[in-house]
Design an enzyme around this catalytic site. Structure first.
Site, PDB file in Angstrom:
ATOM      1  N   SER A 171       0.869  -1.182   0.000  1.00  0.00           N
ATOM      2  CA  SER A 171       0.000   0.000   0.000  1.00  0.00           C
ATOM      3  C   SER A 171       0.902   1.227   0.000  1.00  0.00           C
ATOM      4  O   SER A 171       2.096   1.126   0.340  1.00  0.00           O
ATOM      5  CB  SER A 171      -0.832  -0.010   1.298  1.00  0.00           C
ATOM      6  OG  SER A 171      -1.462   1.227   1.516  1.00  0.00           O
ATOM      7  N   TYR A 182      -2.072  -1.378  10.433  1.00  0.00           N
ATOM      8  CA  TYR A 182      -2.046  -1.463   8.971  1.00  0.00           C
ATOM      9  C   TYR A 182      -0.715  -0.934   8.427  1.00  0.00           C
ATOM     10  O   TYR A 182      -0.063  -1.572   7.596  1.00  0.00           O
ATOM     11  CB  TYR A 182      -3.223  -0.668   8.409  1.00  0.00           C
ATOM     12  CG  TYR A 182      -3.486  -0.829   6.934  1.00  0.00           C
ATOM     13  CD1 TYR A 182      -4.268  -1.875   6.458  1.00  0.00           C
ATOM     14  CD2 TYR A 182      -2.966   0.074   6.007  1.00  0.00           C
ATOM     15  CE1 TYR A 182      -4.545  -2.011   5.092  1.00  0.00           C
ATOM     16  CE2 TYR A 182      -3.220  -0.053   4.644  1.00  0.00           C
ATOM     17  CZ  TYR A 182      -4.014  -1.099   4.198  1.00  0.00           C
ATOM     18  OH  TYR A 182      -4.273  -1.236   2.852  1.00  0.00           O
TER      19      TYR A 182
HETATM   20  P1  NAD Z   1     -11.598  -6.045   0.024  1.00  0.00           P
HETATM   21  O1  NAD Z   1     -12.181  -5.924   1.384  1.00  0.00           O
HETATM   22  O2  NAD Z   1     -12.422  -5.737  -1.175  1.00  0.00           O
HETATM   23  O3  NAD Z   1     -11.007  -7.528  -0.191  1.00  0.00           O
HETATM   24  C1  NAD Z   1     -10.298  -8.191   0.810  1.00  0.00           C
HETATM   25  C2  NAD Z   1     -10.234  -9.658   0.476  1.00  0.00           C
HETATM   26  O4  NAD Z   1      -9.501 -10.322   1.503  1.00  0.00           O
HETATM   27  C3  NAD Z   1     -11.620 -10.320   0.423  1.00  0.00           C
HETATM   28  O5  NAD Z   1     -11.628 -11.301  -0.588  1.00  0.00           O
HETATM   29  C4  NAD Z   1     -11.731 -10.978   1.803  1.00  0.00           C
HETATM   30  O6  NAD Z   1     -12.618 -12.063   1.843  1.00  0.00           O
HETATM   31  C5  NAD Z   1     -10.287 -11.400   1.996  1.00  0.00           C
HETATM   32  N1  NAD Z   1      -9.941 -11.689   3.386  1.00  0.00           N
HETATM   33  C6  NAD Z   1     -10.112 -10.898   4.472  1.00  0.00           C
HETATM   34  N2  NAD Z   1      -9.683 -11.536   5.574  1.00  0.00           N
HETATM   35  C7  NAD Z   1      -9.222 -12.746   5.151  1.00  0.00           C
HETATM   36  C8  NAD Z   1      -8.658 -13.857   5.819  1.00  0.00           C
HETATM   37  N3  NAD Z   1      -8.487 -13.878   7.153  1.00  0.00           N
HETATM   38  N4  NAD Z   1      -8.320 -14.941   5.091  1.00  0.00           N
HETATM   39  C9  NAD Z   1      -8.512 -14.974   3.732  1.00  0.00           C
HETATM   40  N5  NAD Z   1      -9.034 -13.939   3.066  1.00  0.00           N
HETATM   41  C10 NAD Z   1      -9.393 -12.843   3.767  1.00  0.00           C
HETATM   42  O7  NAD Z   1     -10.284  -5.132   0.066  1.00  0.00           O
HETATM   43  P2  NAD Z   1      -9.289  -4.586  -1.068  1.00  0.00           P
HETATM   44  O8  NAD Z   1      -9.352  -3.109  -1.008  1.00  0.00           O
HETATM   45  O9  NAD Z   1      -9.493  -5.291  -2.352  1.00  0.00           O
HETATM   46  O10 NAD Z   1      -7.906  -5.004  -0.416  1.00  0.00           O
HETATM   47  C11 NAD Z   1      -7.032  -5.974  -0.960  1.00  0.00           C
HETATM   48  C12 NAD Z   1      -5.616  -5.660  -0.541  1.00  0.00           C
HETATM   49  O11 NAD Z   1      -5.236  -4.410  -1.113  1.00  0.00           O
HETATM   50  C13 NAD Z   1      -5.413  -5.534   0.968  1.00  0.00           C
HETATM   51  O12 NAD Z   1      -4.185  -6.123   1.337  1.00  0.00           O
HETATM   52  C14 NAD Z   1      -5.375  -4.035   1.166  1.00  0.00           C
HETATM   53  O13 NAD Z   1      -4.646  -3.681   2.297  1.00  0.00           O
HETATM   54  C15 NAD Z   1      -4.681  -3.600  -0.112  1.00  0.00           C
HETATM   55  N6  NAD Z   1      -4.865  -2.187  -0.444  1.00  0.00           N
HETATM   56  C16 NAD Z   1      -6.112  -1.682  -0.658  1.00  0.00           C
HETATM   57  C17 NAD Z   1      -6.231  -0.345  -0.980  1.00  0.00           C
HETATM   58  C18 NAD Z   1      -7.562   0.296  -1.249  1.00  0.00           C
HETATM   59  O14 NAD Z   1      -7.610   1.530  -1.366  1.00  0.00           O
HETATM   60  N7  NAD Z   1      -8.641  -0.466  -1.386  1.00  0.00           N
HETATM   61  C19 NAD Z   1      -5.094   0.467  -1.052  1.00  0.00           C
HETATM   62  C20 NAD Z   1      -3.856  -0.098  -0.827  1.00  0.00           C
HETATM   63  C21 NAD Z   1      -3.755  -1.428  -0.513  1.00  0.00           C
END
Ligand code: NAD
Length: 259
Positions: free
Chosen positions: A141, A154
């Protein structure tokens, strides 16, 4: 069909960024192991839809990424021959000041956002090294590079995964395996939607105003990165053009970390 014959495990791929990356890899002919939580019937339909539209093999394993024994079982059951591409994407968020941060949430975020990538990597690397080709993509991130208040677990986990990425790159440097981190800024997924809703409630403003404020605060382009764009970045890092790119942390953050 650059990735025909390869198999990818994408953790947390039932939603958001992980799902888009899985779709992009499958569009290149890659077989998939999907993972993450969600409604069983919806996941079954998703597996069938990607398999049909992309002509690839897709299996689902619901291992909880906070549980090392379930991660080991995933590899034993769904990937007995190992994986060629590992995308460590599963992640959660919790927002609170350090002194108010629930201890259980700290432990859960470190386990899911950081330790799971250690466990999947230690299980995937022997096969990748033996085959002389592999890709590890850690979804870090902008918070792997800079901090924001009230996101201690985080930010600590994401800085940690950037460090883990560098170590894995050094340990695999001569093996044909690369390990890189992708560092998105704001992407409008359920994880961020919850933060927009909280901002709207706190400020007594509507959702669209809250989303504009969220962008204005951090992301100079004032545009969200899309999950599909991150899918494209993942495919690039799996391509021959990226054979000698390893150990980097690539911001896809609309200039968030440029200032
Ligand atoms: P999201 O909530 O849409 O998806 C998260 C996914 O992780 C889902 O499929 C959920 O079921 C799964 N998950 C959660 N806990 C779990 C566990 N214990 N075991 C297995 N699966 C699990 O979120 P997202 O925004 O798509 O995030 C995905 C990644 O991207 C994360 O690591 C997040 O930190 C990172 N990220 C997101 C953003 C953003 O702005 N959305 C920015 C930077 C980084």
């Amino acid at each position: 069909m650059m990735l025909k014959g390869k198999t990818a495990l994408v953790t947390g791929s039932t939603s958001g960024i992980g799902l888009a990356i899985a779709r992009s890899l499958a569009a290149e002919g890659c077989d998939l192991i999907l993972n993450g939580f969600g409604d069983a019937a919806e996941i079954e339909a998703l597996v069938a839809e990607i398999a049909r539209t992309c002509g690839v093999a897709v299996v689902y394993d619901g291992a909880d990424m906070s549980k090392p024994d379930q991660i080991e079982a995933l590899f034993a059951n769904a990937a007995p021959k190992g994986v060629d591409i590992l995308v460590n994407n599963a992640g959660i968020q919790h927002v609170d000041k350090i002194e108010d941060f629930p201890v259980a949430q700290w432990d859960r975020i470190i386990a899911i956002n950081l330790s799971s990538a250690f466990h999947t990597s230690r299980l995937a690397l022997p096969g990748m090294k033996a085959r002389g080709w592999g890709r590890i993509l850690n979804i870090a991130s902008a918070h792997g590079l800079v901090a924001s208040a009230e996101k201690s677990a985080y930010v600590a986990a994401k800085h940690g995964i950037v460090g883990l990425t560098k170590v894995a790159a050094l340990e695999t440097a001569e093996s044909g395996v690369t390990c890189n981190a992708i560092c998105p800024g704001w992407v409008r997924t359920p994880l961020v939607e919850r933060q927009i809703e909280a901002k709207a409630k706190e400020g007594g403003i509507d959702i669209e105003e809250a989303s504009r404020d969220l962008l204005a605060e951090k992301q100079p382009t004032l545009r969200f990165t899309t999950p599909e764009q991150l899918g494209g970045v993942a495919v690039f890092l799996c391509s021959p053009a990226a054979d000698n790119i390893t150990g980097i942390s690539l911001p896809v953050d609309g200039a968030w970390t440029a200032r």
